[in-house]
Write a protein that holds these residues in place. Sequence first.
Motif, PDB file in Angstrom:
ATOM      1  N   ARG A 278       0.834  -1.205   0.000  1.00  0.00           N
ATOM      2  CA  ARG A 278       0.000   0.000   0.000  1.00  0.00           C
ATOM      3  C   ARG A 278       0.872   1.260   0.000  1.00  0.00           C
ATOM      4  N   ALA A 279       1.901   1.268   0.812  1.00  0.00           N
ATOM      5  CA  ALA A 279       2.807   2.421   0.860  1.00  0.00           C
ATOM      6  C   ALA A 279       3.563   2.559  -0.466  1.00  0.00           C
TER       7      ALA A 279
ATOM      8  N   VAL B  80       4.343   5.483  -5.629  1.00  0.00           N
ATOM      9  CA  VAL B  80       4.393   5.521  -7.096  1.00  0.00           C
ATOM     10  C   VAL B  80       3.276   6.386  -7.667  1.00  0.00           C
ATOM     11  N   LEU B  81       2.049   6.128  -7.260  1.00  0.00           N
ATOM     12  CA  LEU B  81       0.914   6.798  -7.892  1.00  0.00           C
ATOM     13  C   LEU B  81       0.723   8.242  -7.440  1.00  0.00           C
TER      14      LEU B  81
ATOM     15  N   ALA C  19       3.432  12.536  -9.649  1.00  0.00           N
ATOM     16  CA  ALA C  19       3.110  13.951  -9.497  1.00  0.00           C
ATOM     17  C   ALA C  19       4.289  14.852  -9.884  1.00  0.00           C
ATOM     18  N   ILE C  20       5.460  14.270 -10.078  1.00  0.00           N
ATOM     19  CA  ILE C  20       6.622  15.052 -10.490  1.00  0.00           C
ATOM     20  C   ILE C  20       6.443  15.387 -11.975  1.00  0.00           C
ATOM     21  N   PRO C  21       6.351  16.670 -12.314  1.00  0.00           N
ATOM     22  CA  PRO C  21       6.031  17.043 -13.704  1.00  0.00           C
ATOM     23  C   PRO C  21       7.005  16.482 -14.743  1.00  0.00           C
ATOM     24  N   GLU C  22       8.266  16.346 -14.389  1.00  0.00           N
ATOM     25  CA  GLU C  22       9.274  15.881 -15.345  1.00  0.00           C
ATOM     26  C   GLU C  22       9.264  14.366 -15.548  1.00  0.00           C
TER      27      GLU C  22
ATOM     28  N   THR D 213       6.475   5.570 -15.460  1.00  0.00           N
ATOM     29  CA  THR D 213       7.163   4.720 -14.491  1.00  0.00           C
ATOM     30  C   THR D 213       6.810   3.264 -14.756  1.00  0.00           C
ATOM     31  N   ARG D 214       7.670   2.384 -14.306  1.00  0.00           N
ATOM     32  CA  ARG D 214       7.396   0.951 -14.310  1.00  0.00           C
ATOM     33  C   ARG D 214       7.963   0.405 -13.005  1.00  0.00           C
ATOM     34  N   THR D 215       7.166  -0.343 -12.270  1.00  0.00           N
ATOM     35  CA  THR D 215       7.563  -0.848 -10.962  1.00  0.00           C
ATOM     36  C   THR D 215       7.881  -2.332 -11.050  1.00  0.00           C
TER      37      THR D 215
END
Length: 165
Positions: free
Chosen positions: A131-132, A137-138, A143-146, A150-152
């Motif tokens: 959950r953390a 990630v989400l 939320a980082i504009p740049e 992502t892939r986890t």
Amino acid sequence: MASEQMAERAEAAAPAPPRPLDAVDQDILRILQADGRASIRSVAERVHVSRANAYARINRLVEDGVIRGFGARVDHERAGQGTSAYITLKIVQNSWRTVREQLRQLPGAAHIALVGGDFDVLLLVHTPDNRALRELVLTRLQAIPEVLSTRTLLVFEEEDLEPQA
């Protein structure tokens, strides 16, 4: 004139080239990587130099930035960080420094690398649970504009390789 001053400042800020390490320095590094709490006396005995020589060499390795610090190797699961993941990020071109500063602030971020290949950044994180990790990630990363994507990669089992002393 201004460009000359900027070049001079850049040269002044550039770190000195590293001094070559001899076999004794390499042995000291191996010993301290295996046991960062080793005493100067025991290091000196194991590499067959005086305590003063060992002390001076370790100080030089620290001053030269070869040794960046001393720390503990942590069992993340026992420390309440039972979920680990590698996260790959594609980022906006030329935004590495900005993204790196934001990634450093993430809870559980353990390693950040700018890499070449199918993605730009590899990030290792340790979180208390899935959950953390999902929240990280989400909510935080995306939320980082740049950050473009992502892939986890969830880590099922991991082992730190211990340096040979």
